[in-house]
Enzyme design. Structure first.
Site, PDB file in Angstrom:
ATOM      1  N   HIS A 202       0.822  -1.222   0.000  1.00 54.89           N
ATOM      2  CA  HIS A 202       0.000   0.000   0.000  1.00 54.89           C
ATOM      3  C   HIS A 202       0.852   1.267   0.000  1.00 54.89           C
ATOM      4  O   HIS A 202       0.340   2.349  -0.269  1.00 54.89           O
ATOM      5  CB  HIS A 202      -0.930   0.033   1.223  1.00 54.89           C
ATOM      6  CG  HIS A 202      -1.977  -1.028   1.213  1.00 54.89           C
ATOM      7  ND1 HIS A 202      -2.815  -1.226   0.134  1.00 54.89           N
ATOM      8  CD2 HIS A 202      -2.331  -1.963   2.139  1.00 54.89           C
ATOM      9  CE1 HIS A 202      -3.647  -2.236   0.404  1.00 54.89           C
ATOM     10  NE2 HIS A 202      -3.359  -2.712   1.604  1.00 54.89           N
TER      11      HIS A 202
ATOM     12  N   ASP B  50      -2.720 -10.433  -2.726  1.00 57.32           N
ATOM     13  CA  ASP B  50      -3.287 -10.000  -1.448  1.00 57.32           C
ATOM     14  C   ASP B  50      -4.754  -9.613  -1.703  1.00 57.32           C
ATOM     15  O   ASP B  50      -5.100  -9.167  -2.795  1.00 57.32           O
ATOM     16  CB  ASP B  50      -2.499  -8.789  -0.937  1.00 57.32           C
ATOM     17  CG  ASP B  50      -2.892  -8.367   0.470  1.00 57.32           C
ATOM     18  OD1 ASP B  50      -2.165  -8.709   1.416  1.00 57.32           O
ATOM     19  OD2 ASP B  50      -3.933  -7.680   0.611  1.00 57.32           O
TER      20      ASP B  50
ATOM     21  N   HIS C 158      -6.332  -7.157  -0.821  1.00 59.35           N
ATOM     22  CA  HIS C 158      -6.491  -5.720  -1.050  1.00 59.35           C
ATOM     23  C   HIS C 158      -5.663  -5.274  -2.258  1.00 59.35           C
ATOM     24  O   HIS C 158      -4.613  -5.843  -2.528  1.00 59.35           O
ATOM     25  CB  HIS C 158      -6.058  -4.944   0.198  1.00 59.35           C
ATOM     26  CG  HIS C 158      -6.791  -5.356   1.436  1.00 59.35           C
ATOM     27  ND1 HIS C 158      -6.299  -6.320   2.293  1.00 59.35           N
ATOM     28  CD2 HIS C 158      -7.992  -4.984   1.921  1.00 59.35           C
ATOM     29  CE1 HIS C 158      -7.171  -6.507   3.282  1.00 59.35           C
ATOM     30  NE2 HIS C 158      -8.211  -5.716   3.067  1.00 59.35           N
TER      31      HIS C 158
ATOM     32  N   ASP D  36      -4.600 -12.773   3.129  1.00 56.87           N
ATOM     33  CA  ASP D  36      -5.865 -12.346   3.726  1.00 56.87           C
ATOM     34  C   ASP D  36      -7.071 -12.645   2.835  1.00 56.87           C
ATOM     35  O   ASP D  36      -8.199 -12.311   3.185  1.00 56.87           O
ATOM     36  CB  ASP D  36      -5.823 -10.859   4.125  1.00 56.87           C
ATOM     37  CG  ASP D  36      -5.172  -9.981   3.090  1.00 56.87           C
ATOM     38  OD1 ASP D  36      -4.895 -10.473   1.977  1.00 56.87           O
ATOM     39  OD2 ASP D  36      -4.946  -8.789   3.383  1.00 56.87           O
TER      40      ASP D  36
HETATM   41 ZN   LIG Z   1      -4.348  -7.192   2.475  1.00 53.44          ZN
END
Ligand SMILES: [Zn+2]
Length: 334
Positions: free
Chosen positions: A116, A153, A155, A240
């Site tokens: 991120h 991931d 996200h 995740d």
């Molecule tokens: Zn994540």
């Protein structure tokens, strides 16, 4: 890397790595891997990706009393920046080992995660973008011209996307759950300038699991990889999307993560002499994180074999085709 932590409950916590370390360091474990000690990234390696202003800002926040003075997720304490530099540097040690043919594949067991983090901003537990620092290092140090980063991931890897949005040397492919943090990663974000077409987002619906991922890997990721012909695969490996992880609504099983690994191994063997580097990102349910990481490590240590053809129900097929429409620029043939 266990030193980055605070006295409050946090999802991104030292136990994530401590559990994995315990499992691979126990006397009973028989895995035949080589361990490499990490080093800290140099200023030059770090500032090739992040702005000096941002890193100074982080350094300033690390010594303040409130660990959340920078961001509401990304806590910072005294050791945070040295630890983040060690995490990124650990990836570079493995990248060197792969490029020098000491090892074929590697798994950087590091924290905090990185995908991120943007050039001038940290968020979502991420301080330094580990996979981006690694990709840039491979370009600068080894003159690589084609690096494929796959981010699975749950996200979207907004930071990695931003950092290489105008680059044709780094092809970024992200499979992530749509409409969750960080709320980017739409199919229309395709890259720009020289990088047009070299950014591929595959936002998927909640409940997507093993069969859908396997299909997307074959239909899109590895198909595009074959056309791009990467010199190395880097993987932002977040766990995740596991069915037991409450950070997403995705439903991969540990076997599903292993299948992704098998497909990547096979493709890397075909395209780039097997060069494949996993970099740990998210994964917050401690038992499922540990299980999926260890299973992926085991897979990385086994030779690759011809992947089986996947079957998919008509309903899932239609759903996927509808989510894929508009995914690609005309750069890739699907
Ligand atoms: Zn994540």
């Amino acid at each position: 890397m266990l030193d980055h932590g605070i006295d409050r409950r946090t999802r991104e916590c030292p136990e994530r790595l401590a559990r994995i370390d315990l499992a691979i360091s126990s006397p009973g474990q028989t895995r035949d891997f080589v361990k490499y000690a990490p080093r800290r990234v140099t200023d030059e390696e770090l500032f090739a990706v992040h702005s000096r202003f941002y890193i100074e800002q982080v350094a300033g926040c690390c010594v303040r009393d409130d660990p959340y003075c920078y961001d509401s997720d990304t806590y910072l304490m005294e050791d945070s920046l040295p630890v983040a530099r060690l995490a990124a540097g650990g990836c570079l040690v493995l990248a060197d080992a792969i490029m020098l043919d000491e090892i074929g594949r590697g798994f950087a067991l590091i924290r905090p995660p990185g995908h991120h983090a943007e050039a001038g901003r940290g968020l979502g537990f991420c301080i330094i973008n580990n996979v981006a620092v690694t990709a840039q290092y491979l370009v600068d140090r080894y003159d690589l011209e084609r690096i494929l980063i796959l981010d699975f991931d749950a996200h979207h890897g907004n930071g990695t996307q931003q950092l290489f949005y105008e680059s044709s040397k780094i092809l970024f492919i992200s499979i992530h759950q749509r409409s969750i943090f960080p709320f980017s990663g739409d199919v229309t974000e395709l890259g720009q300038g020289a990088g047009a077409g070299f950014n591929v987002n595959i936002p998927v619906f909640s409940q997507y699991g093993d069969a859908e991922y396997e299909y997307l890997m074959g239909k899109l990721v590895l198909n595009i990889a074959e056309q791009f012909r990467p010199q190395i695969f880097l993987v932002s490996a977040g766990f995740d999307a596991h069915a037991h992880d409450s950070m997403s609504g995705l439903a991969l099983s540990t076997a599903g993560f292993v299948e992704i690994c098998e497909l990547l191994k096979h493709s890397a063997d075909q395209l780039c002499g097997g060069r494949l580097l996993y970099v740990l990102e998210g994964g917050y349910n401690l038992p499922s994180l540990t299980e999926a990481v260890l299973a992926s490590m085991d897979s990385l240590m086994e030779p690759s074999c011809e992947p089986p053809k996947c079957g998919l129900s008509r309903r899932a097929h239609t759903l996927i085709e509808s989510t894929l429409s508009g995914v690609l620029s005309d750069k890739w043939t699907i």
